[in-house]
Scaffold this motif. Sequence first.
Motif, PDB file in Angstrom:
ATOM      1  N   GLY A  14       0.682  -1.287  -0.054  1.00  0.00           N
ATOM      2  CA  GLY A  14       0.052   0.017  -0.035  1.00  0.00           C
ATOM      3  C   GLY A  14       0.562   1.234  -0.017  1.00  0.00           C
ATOM      4  N   ALA A  15       0.179   2.423   0.382  1.00  0.00           N
ATOM      5  CA  ALA A  15       0.787   3.699   0.514  1.00  0.00           C
ATOM      6  C   ALA A  15       1.469   3.877   1.833  1.00  0.00           C
ATOM      7  CB  ALA A  15      -0.233   4.734   0.355  1.00  0.00           C
ATOM      8  N   CYS A  16       1.901   5.106   2.149  1.00  0.00           N
ATOM      9  CA  CYS A  16       2.328   5.418   3.324  1.00  0.00           C
ATOM     10  C   CYS A  16       1.358   5.865   4.629  1.00  0.00           C
ATOM     11  CB  CYS A  16       3.275   6.847   3.040  1.00  0.00           C
ATOM     12  SG  CYS A  16       4.674   6.850   2.040  1.00  0.00           S
ATOM     13  N   SER A  17       1.617   5.693   5.466  1.00  0.00           N
ATOM     14  CA  SER A  17       0.830   5.771   6.617  1.00  0.00           C
ATOM     15  C   SER A  17       0.299   7.303   6.645  1.00  0.00           C
ATOM     16  CB  SER A  17       1.506   5.620   8.022  1.00  0.00           C
ATOM     17  OG  SER A  17       2.575   6.575   8.222  1.00  0.00           O
ATOM     18  N   THR A  18      -1.082   7.351   7.474  1.00  0.00           N
ATOM     19  CA  THR A  18      -1.704   8.793   7.367  1.00  0.00           C
ATOM     20  C   THR A  18      -2.261   9.115   5.946  1.00  0.00           C
ATOM     21  OG1 THR A  18      -0.022  10.489   7.424  1.00  0.00           O
ATOM     22  CG2 THR A  18      -0.369   9.286   9.209  1.00  0.00           C
ATOM     23  N   SER A  19      -2.084   8.463   5.006  1.00  0.00           N
ATOM     24  CA  SER A  19      -2.616   8.687   3.612  1.00  0.00           C
ATOM     25  C   SER A  19      -3.974   8.114   3.494  1.00  0.00           C
ATOM     26  CB  SER A  19      -1.653   8.260   2.676  1.00  0.00           C
ATOM     27  OG  SER A  19      -1.521   6.954   2.422  1.00  0.00           O
ATOM     28  N   THR A  20      -4.489   8.547   2.203  1.00  0.00           N
ATOM     29  CA  THR A  20      -5.822   7.977   2.050  1.00  0.00           C
ATOM     30  C   THR A  20      -5.780   6.738   1.005  1.00  0.00           C
ATOM     31  OG1 THR A  20      -5.846   9.419   0.136  1.00  0.00           O
ATOM     32  CG2 THR A  20      -7.002  10.158   1.910  1.00  0.00           C
ATOM     33  N   GLY A  21      -4.472   6.227   0.753  1.00  0.00           N
ATOM     34  CA  GLY A  21      -4.449   5.029   0.330  1.00  0.00           C
ATOM     35  C   GLY A  21      -4.587   3.677   1.089  1.00  0.00           C
ATOM     36  N   GLY A  22      -4.974   2.726   0.430  1.00  0.00           N
ATOM     37  CA  GLY A  22      -5.264   1.225   1.035  1.00  0.00           C
ATOM     38  C   GLY A  22      -4.049   0.655   1.520  1.00  0.00           C
ATOM     39  N   GLY A  23      -4.165  -0.735   1.485  1.00  0.00           N
ATOM     40  CA  GLY A  23      -3.102  -1.380   2.022  1.00  0.00           C
ATOM     41  C   GLY A  23      -2.495  -1.528   3.228  1.00  0.00           C
ATOM     42  N   MET A  24      -1.708  -2.185   3.705  1.00  0.00           N
ATOM     43  CA  MET A  24      -1.196  -2.364   5.044  1.00  0.00           C
ATOM     44  C   MET A  24      -0.652  -1.200   5.584  1.00  0.00           C
ATOM     45  SD  MET A  24      -0.255  -6.322   5.623  1.00  0.00           S
ATOM     46  CE  MET A  24      -0.015  -6.133   7.383  1.00  0.00           C
ATOM     47  N   LYS A  25      -0.032  -0.483   4.557  1.00  0.00           N
ATOM     48  CA  LYS A  25       0.869   0.867   4.714  1.00  0.00           C
ATOM     49  C   LYS A  25       2.432   0.376   4.845  1.00  0.00           C
ATOM     50  CE  LYS A  25      -2.365   3.702   4.781  1.00  0.00           C
ATOM     51  NZ  LYS A  25      -3.765   2.658   4.875  1.00  0.00           N
ATOM     52  N   ILE A  26       3.357   1.087   4.575  1.00  0.00           N
ATOM     53  CA  ILE A  26       4.455   0.919   4.141  1.00  0.00           C
ATOM     54  C   ILE A  26       5.184   0.776   5.707  1.00  0.00           C
ATOM     55  CG2 ILE A  26       7.048   1.711   3.378  1.00  0.00           C
ATOM     56  CD1 ILE A  26       5.319   0.675   1.395  1.00  0.00           C
ATOM     57  N   VAL A  27       5.025   1.589   6.585  1.00  0.00           N
ATOM     58  CA  VAL A  27       5.526   1.665   7.844  1.00  0.00           C
ATOM     59  C   VAL A  27       5.568   0.636   8.735  1.00  0.00           C
ATOM     60  CG1 VAL A  27       3.598   2.816   9.120  1.00  0.00           C
ATOM     61  CG2 VAL A  27       5.996   3.010   9.921  1.00  0.00           C
ATOM     62  N   ARG A  28       4.504  -0.188   8.262  1.00  0.00           N
ATOM     63  CA  ARG A  28       4.164  -1.502   9.217  1.00  0.00           C
ATOM     64  C   ARG A  28       5.137  -2.583   8.642  1.00  0.00           C
ATOM     65  NH1 ARG A  28      -1.647  -0.166   8.937  1.00  0.00           N
ATOM     66  NH2 ARG A  28      -2.327   0.270  11.036  1.00  0.00           N
ATOM     67  N   PHE A  29       5.342  -2.562   7.385  1.00  0.00           N
ATOM     68  CA  PHE A  29       6.215  -3.475   6.740  1.00  0.00           C
ATOM     69  C   PHE A  29       7.742  -3.255   7.204  1.00  0.00           C
ATOM     70  CE2 PHE A  29       2.962  -4.650   3.940  1.00  0.00           C
ATOM     71  CZ  PHE A  29       3.305  -5.974   3.585  1.00  0.00           C
TER      72      PHE A  29
END
Length: 217
Positions: free
Chosen positions: A74-89
Amino acid sequence: NRELLTYFSLLGGGVLLVFLDLRLSGCYQSSSHALREALFETVAWSSTAGHVSADYTAWPLFSQCLLLFLSCAGACSTSTGGGMKIVRFQTMLSILKVSVQRRLHPRAYVAVRVGDRALPEETVNSVISFLLLYVMVFVCSVLVLSLDDLDFATSFGAVFATLNNVGVGVGMVGPGGSFAVFSAPCKLYLCFLMLLGRLELYTVLLLFTPAFWKSGR
């Protein structure tokens, strides 16, 4: 910002790998055409924008799997994008690295870090529990959709598209297809998955916890 740098690194690497895969497989005769399609689809999937410019189901399997991975991150955290977020990976990779170091040096204290920042134990536990919850919801959702007796790719692709808010999938929900192949109960369940993906898992699942209502919040 380490998360943004990681996101752009994944994006650039994804574009390069998809482009090479398309050229070596002979999907496109022109390098410019292959680069254009690789760039557009990789950005669309990694940002979970949901746009399609080509029939990616005709692409090599490697490119399709890579696009699925990018949309899952997904996209970066706090963004409106979906997915699990880069910071979690990033956090999960740091946890794996620390686990290996603690195996080698059991008495050493090694903190889980993202960039130069050491993460508190509460944050680390939160990321691990989120990942476990995500996997459980994903597996259970594929089983629920399998009740419609469609092929595995369609059930898997539908869960992937809705839970990650990508909008595009594989199988019958790929380009040229739609979610109309599912029954009404499964469509309602897919709506629920879209809410889970957009509002984050905990936000929605808390509403189904009796303790949440008893707390008077």
